[in-house]
Scaffold this motif. Sequence first.
Motif, PDB file in Angstrom:
ATOM      1  N   LEU A 127      97.809  69.476  67.333  1.00  0.00           N
ATOM      2  CA  LEU A 127      96.725  70.147  67.846  1.00  0.00           C
ATOM      3  C   LEU A 127      96.728  71.563  67.620  1.00  0.00           C
ATOM      4  O   LEU A 127      95.870  72.388  67.674  1.00  0.00           O
ATOM      5  CB  LEU A 127      96.976  69.965  69.327  1.00  0.00           C
ATOM      6  N   CYS A 128      97.954  72.245  66.915  1.00  0.00           N
ATOM      7  CA  CYS A 128      97.973  73.597  66.654  1.00  0.00           C
ATOM      8  C   CYS A 128      97.167  73.712  65.751  1.00  0.00           C
ATOM      9  O   CYS A 128      96.589  74.905  65.560  1.00  0.00           O
ATOM     10  CB  CYS A 128      99.691  73.976  66.289  1.00  0.00           C
ATOM     11  N   LEU A 129      97.170  73.006  64.387  1.00  0.00           N
ATOM     12  CA  LEU A 129      96.085  72.827  63.441  1.00  0.00           C
ATOM     13  C   LEU A 129      94.826  72.918  63.700  1.00  0.00           C
ATOM     14  O   LEU A 129      94.135  73.624  63.332  1.00  0.00           O
ATOM     15  CB  LEU A 129      96.551  71.893  62.337  1.00  0.00           C
ATOM     16  N   VAL A 130      94.552  72.066  64.690  1.00  0.00           N
ATOM     17  CA  VAL A 130      93.006  71.711  65.082  1.00  0.00           C
ATOM     18  C   VAL A 130      92.395  73.009  66.143  1.00  0.00           C
ATOM     19  O   VAL A 130      91.362  73.418  65.658  1.00  0.00           O
ATOM     20  CB  VAL A 130      93.087  70.549  66.223  1.00  0.00           C
ATOM     21  N   GLU A 131      93.466  73.632  66.561  1.00  0.00           N
ATOM     22  CA  GLU A 131      93.013  75.059  67.293  1.00  0.00           C
ATOM     23  C   GLU A 131      92.721  75.982  66.324  1.00  0.00           C
ATOM     24  O   GLU A 131      91.947  76.788  66.397  1.00  0.00           O
ATOM     25  CB  GLU A 131      94.095  75.181  68.493  1.00  0.00           C
ATOM     26  N   GLY A 132      93.591  76.266  65.343  1.00  0.00           N
ATOM     27  CA  GLY A 132      93.260  77.196  64.207  1.00  0.00           C
ATOM     28  C   GLY A 132      92.112  76.877  63.688  1.00  0.00           C
ATOM     29  O   GLY A 132      91.447  77.985  63.322  1.00  0.00           O
ATOM     30  N   MET A 133      91.644  75.766  63.311  1.00  0.00           N
ATOM     31  CA  MET A 133      90.459  75.292  62.434  1.00  0.00           C
ATOM     32  C   MET A 133      89.249  75.742  63.499  1.00  0.00           C
ATOM     33  O   MET A 133      88.294  76.109  62.900  1.00  0.00           O
ATOM     34  CB  MET A 133      90.592  74.003  62.122  1.00  0.00           C
ATOM     35  N   ILE A 134      89.444  75.347  64.945  1.00  0.00           N
ATOM     36  CA  ILE A 134      88.290  75.632  65.814  1.00  0.00           C
ATOM     37  C   ILE A 134      88.159  77.451  65.841  1.00  0.00           C
ATOM     38  O   ILE A 134      87.044  77.631  65.508  1.00  0.00           O
ATOM     39  CB  ILE A 134      88.745  75.034  67.187  1.00  0.00           C
ATOM     40  N   ILE A 135      89.220  77.994  65.643  1.00  0.00           N
ATOM     41  CA  ILE A 135      89.069  79.488  65.950  1.00  0.00           C
ATOM     42  C   ILE A 135      88.435  80.000  64.716  1.00  0.00           C
ATOM     43  O   ILE A 135      87.702  80.791  64.589  1.00  0.00           O
ATOM     44  CB  ILE A 135      90.377  80.014  66.119  1.00  0.00           C
ATOM     45  N   ALA A 136      88.832  79.214  63.324  1.00  0.00           N
ATOM     46  CA  ALA A 136      88.264  79.629  62.175  1.00  0.00           C
ATOM     47  C   ALA A 136      86.680  79.475  62.136  1.00  0.00           C
ATOM     48  O   ALA A 136      86.122  80.232  61.482  1.00  0.00           O
ATOM     49  CB  ALA A 136      89.122  78.950  60.958  1.00  0.00           C
ATOM     50  N   ARG A 175      88.007  64.107  74.119  1.00  0.00           N
ATOM     51  CA  ARG A 175      87.826  63.759  75.116  1.00  0.00           C
ATOM     52  C   ARG A 175      88.173  65.030  76.282  1.00  0.00           C
ATOM     53  O   ARG A 175      87.399  64.890  77.225  1.00  0.00           O
ATOM     54  CB  ARG A 175      88.867  62.765  75.402  1.00  0.00           C
ATOM     55  N   SER A 176      88.859  65.793  75.806  1.00  0.00           N
ATOM     56  CA  SER A 176      89.246  67.012  76.820  1.00  0.00           C
ATOM     57  C   SER A 176      88.269  68.097  76.593  1.00  0.00           C
ATOM     58  O   SER A 176      88.509  69.050  77.386  1.00  0.00           O
ATOM     59  CB  SER A 176      90.646  67.262  76.542  1.00  0.00           C
ATOM     60  N   GLY A 177      87.433  68.031  75.664  1.00  0.00           N
ATOM     61  CA  GLY A 177      86.340  69.131  75.462  1.00  0.00           C
ATOM     62  C   GLY A 177      86.785  70.291  74.829  1.00  0.00           C
ATOM     63  O   GLY A 177      85.923  71.364  74.826  1.00  0.00           O
ATOM     64  N   HIS A 178      87.916  70.257  74.150  1.00  0.00           N
ATOM     65  CA  HIS A 178      88.359  71.253  73.166  1.00  0.00           C
ATOM     66  C   HIS A 178      87.652  71.213  71.836  1.00  0.00           C
ATOM     67  O   HIS A 178      87.722  72.141  71.222  1.00  0.00           O
ATOM     68  CB  HIS A 178      89.795  71.320  73.199  1.00  0.00           C
ATOM     69  N   LEU A 179      87.119  70.232  71.436  1.00  0.00           N
ATOM     70  CA  LEU A 179      86.583  69.709  70.139  1.00  0.00           C
ATOM     71  C   LEU A 179      85.316  68.967  70.322  1.00  0.00           C
ATOM     72  O   LEU A 179      85.284  68.177  70.937  1.00  0.00           O
ATOM     73  CB  LEU A 179      87.758  69.376  69.254  1.00  0.00           C
ATOM     74  N   GLY A 180      84.604  69.271  69.536  1.00  0.00           N
ATOM     75  CA  GLY A 180      83.304  68.653  69.617  1.00  0.00           C
ATOM     76  C   GLY A 180      81.836  69.605  69.755  1.00  0.00           C
ATOM     77  O   GLY A 180      81.819  70.630  69.356  1.00  0.00           O
ATOM     78  N   GLY A 181      80.788  69.134  70.466  1.00  0.00           N
ATOM     79  CA  GLY A 181      79.704  69.613  70.581  1.00  0.00           C
ATOM     80  C   GLY A 181      79.508  70.793  71.612  1.00  0.00           C
ATOM     81  O   GLY A 181      78.487  71.729  71.578  1.00  0.00           O
ATOM     82  N   GLY A 239      83.003  74.058  77.242  1.00  0.00           N
ATOM     83  CA  GLY A 239      81.638  74.669  78.052  1.00  0.00           C
ATOM     84  C   GLY A 239      80.917  75.897  77.453  1.00  0.00           C
ATOM     85  O   GLY A 239      80.304  76.397  78.383  1.00  0.00           O
ATOM     86  N   SER A 240      81.358  76.228  76.343  1.00  0.00           N
ATOM     87  CA  SER A 240      80.975  77.598  75.786  1.00  0.00           C
ATOM     88  C   SER A 240      79.373  77.155  75.002  1.00  0.00           C
ATOM     89  O   SER A 240      78.692  78.296  74.747  1.00  0.00           O
ATOM     90  CB  SER A 240      81.686  77.994  74.666  1.00  0.00           C
ATOM     91  N   GLY A 241      78.891  75.909  75.093  1.00  0.00           N
ATOM     92  CA  GLY A 241      77.968  75.713  73.966  1.00  0.00           C
ATOM     93  C   GLY A 241      78.094  75.775  72.554  1.00  0.00           C
ATOM     94  O   GLY A 241      77.302  75.637  71.895  1.00  0.00           O
ATOM     95  N   THR A 289      83.814  82.366  61.942  1.00  0.00           N
ATOM     96  CA  THR A 289      83.069  82.420  60.580  1.00  0.00           C
ATOM     97  C   THR A 289      81.352  81.849  61.059  1.00  0.00           C
ATOM     98  O   THR A 289      80.747  81.946  59.717  1.00  0.00           O
ATOM     99  CB  THR A 289      83.546  81.874  59.498  1.00  0.00           C
ATOM    100  N   GLY A 290      81.260  81.062  61.994  1.00  0.00           N
ATOM    101  CA  GLY A 290      79.993  80.480  62.188  1.00  0.00           C
ATOM    102  C   GLY A 290      80.053  78.915  61.607  1.00  0.00           C
ATOM    103  O   GLY A 290      79.001  78.446  61.159  1.00  0.00           O
ATOM    104  N   ALA A 291      80.999  78.649  61.102  1.00  0.00           N
ATOM    105  CA  ALA A 291      81.368  77.314  60.599  1.00  0.00           C
ATOM    106  C   ALA A 291      81.362  76.281  61.726  1.00  0.00           C
ATOM    107  O   ALA A 291      81.990  76.296  62.841  1.00  0.00           O
ATOM    108  CB  ALA A 291      82.286  77.214  59.703  1.00  0.00           C
ATOM    109  N   THR A 292      80.532  75.313  61.523  1.00  0.00           N
ATOM    110  CA  THR A 292      80.341  74.227  62.965  1.00  0.00           C
ATOM    111  C   THR A 292      80.924  72.845  62.303  1.00  0.00           C
ATOM    112  O   THR A 292      81.246  72.062  63.126  1.00  0.00           O
ATOM    113  CB  THR A 292      79.019  73.898  63.417  1.00  0.00           C
ATOM    114  N   ARG A 293      81.567  72.713  61.052  1.00  0.00           N
ATOM    115  CA  ARG A 293      82.126  71.683  60.727  1.00  0.00           C
ATOM    116  C   ARG A 293      83.481  71.725  59.680  1.00  0.00           C
ATOM    117  O   ARG A 293      83.469  72.875  59.174  1.00  0.00           O
ATOM    118  CB  ARG A 293      81.218  70.669  59.730  1.00  0.00           C
ATOM    119  N   GLY A 294      84.336  70.990  60.098  1.00  0.00           N
ATOM    120  CA  GLY A 294      85.577  71.130  59.351  1.00  0.00           C
ATOM    121  C   GLY A 294      86.099  69.698  58.818  1.00  0.00           C
ATOM    122  O   GLY A 294      85.864  68.765  59.387  1.00  0.00           O
TER     123      GLY A 294
END
Lengths: 162, 513
Positions: B200-209, B242-248, B252-254, B213-218
């Motif tokens: 999840l640490c890697l996943v979190e880092g990628m979401i932050i990236a 499932r927990s809403g940290h990753l996805g669309g 809840g930030s949109g 940068t405005g990238a929506t796919r990883g």
Amino acid sequence: MPDSASASVPEPDVVDSVIAQWHSRPGPLLPILHGIQAGIGYIPESAIARIAGALNISRAEVHGVISFYHDFRTAPPKKHVVRVCRAEACQSMGAVQLEAHVKSRLARSRDVEMEPVYCLGNCACAPAMMINDHVYGRMTAETFDVLMAEHKASAKGRRKKA
Amino acid sequence: MSIRVFVPLDTSAVSVGADLVAAAITTQARSAGRNVTVVRNGSRGMCWLEPLVEVETPSGRVAYGPVRAADVPGLFDAGFLEGRPHPLCHGPTEQMEYLRRQERLTFARVGVIDPVSIPEYEAQGGFRGLRAALSMSPADIVQAVTDSGLRGRGGAAFPTGIKWKTVLDTPADQKYVVCNADEGDSGTFSDRMLMEGDPLCLVEGMIIAGLATGATRGYIYLRSEYPVAQRVLETAMAAAERSGHLGGDILGSGREFRLEVRMGAGAYICGEETSLLESLEGKRGQVRFKPPLPAVRGLFARPTVINNVMSLASVPVILEKGAAFYRDFGLGRSRGTLPIQLTGNIRQGGLVEKAFGVTVRELLYDYGGGSATGRPIRAVQVGGPLGAYLPASQFDTVVDYEAFAAIGAMLGHGGFVVFDDTVDMAAMARYAMEFCAIESCGKCTPCRIGSTRGVEVMDRIMKSEDREGNLVLLQDLCDTMLNASLCALGGMTPFPVMSALKHFPEDFHRHRA
């Protein structure tokens, strides 16, 4: 992996279902090849034209990708596959001698084949190798003999059950 | 109440019997009528003690290792479920010398938590960096990463913030974040350990990236030799969706970020970033000409952040604790920490995350405890198959990108491969050329042809055929590969070869026909 290859599903079905699963997604070729190999054990010649047709690329391009990557094979594997790591960290712990031992043990084997591998990411437990889909560390000639016998015995056991 | 016992699911631990140990503990607990929950955690990185089993006691976790399945009944008899003494007991895990003297920022949770549990991840600081990033502008996130001094941990050490800024400033309809998890260097496993122990640490880092940068796919491009990492990553990603940290709609930030794991197929060259992008697109993994940089024209010709696992996994702590916190570790232009992997012929092999500035000698002896065979350490190859061999006279070099460059070496991905005095350095030089020949993508001549000619020249040297003439030829060949290759494979294969020749010339003169 050869052990898990399902011989019961006919080849064309595997190829078609893998293509159907991936062909509309970005960059689908490697996942398709992995999927076919996971299902059949290798990439049959007959699959190449079908993949090419589905992805609208040439057969030469599909063949070029298959031949570029060490993982993809175009012939069925033997029953067991042994991969001895040849990279530096394993060499520092006697991988060259281990490889020679494995080679001599398997020289006349009809159901075990040997492939080189360059790093399994187990470098602090060197030397490392894979037998079928299991990674092993701190290997010696003796432990190889024991583990190889176990793999052969468990394959026999599975056949009897089936 | 159930007692929690931790048995790593890490590939290294499993390779020496962790699955058998976990099964034996479950069986033994049942027959002894004890209520035990076996948790499959990541590795603590003390690989020589694997399988390292930990028992959770009221006063903290107690470590036992290396445990074999046959040791389990004895451990129960000795009262290990209460953390009691046993010949395999090392006391409280956190107090062990090897761990206590590390600065674990990126690896803070690895081996500690259940790798796929969102609650455990959050309880140990997880997703705080992401929450901070969600309240910041993209430019501010990029600035924080720039200010932290983080440089690419894959090997090239390019400033991560600058790469991100280029992607942020390049307009496009779609941008990508690609994680290079094609960890092919011999002597390295930190990416694997993190992906298996704290995905999840890697996943979190990628979401932050993505947010930065405005990238929506990883995409995570993972080498096929790491099936356990694939399984753990995909399980963790599904939990994060499932927990809403990753996805669309991230928390809840949109905001959107979608992630997928793609498997490599056994080509070392695909660790080179442009060849990796070709492979992701479904082509032969051949190196691209640069420019254009991937940050401008990368995956599917769109602006792409492409970073190593370690770089991306260092981002959450930077956003959580601030750029200054991270920058305060290290020295000179090498800021933060480097996860170092001690491997090969070493007594205490494993993962040591330290601030830059530790010396090679400290790593080899204070942490590593000398060679596994007990013989003198003769050479250490740092930075993978393209890294230089260091002789003992260079062991006081500090771990710092510039200090390594100054001696013609490189830190690369932080892998240290140790050799004792039985090593034949001419054979290692030959192997470097052989490896390059096997793994060359074939696009440029110096690498494709040069490596094959290099093996032949080394064979002649080792057979004492016109040794002096062939040594000149080898030097010449190395110069050509160094200066004219398209990427680091051909361009740096001369590093191990020339360092072996420079520091261990006697090995090139002792072979007989």
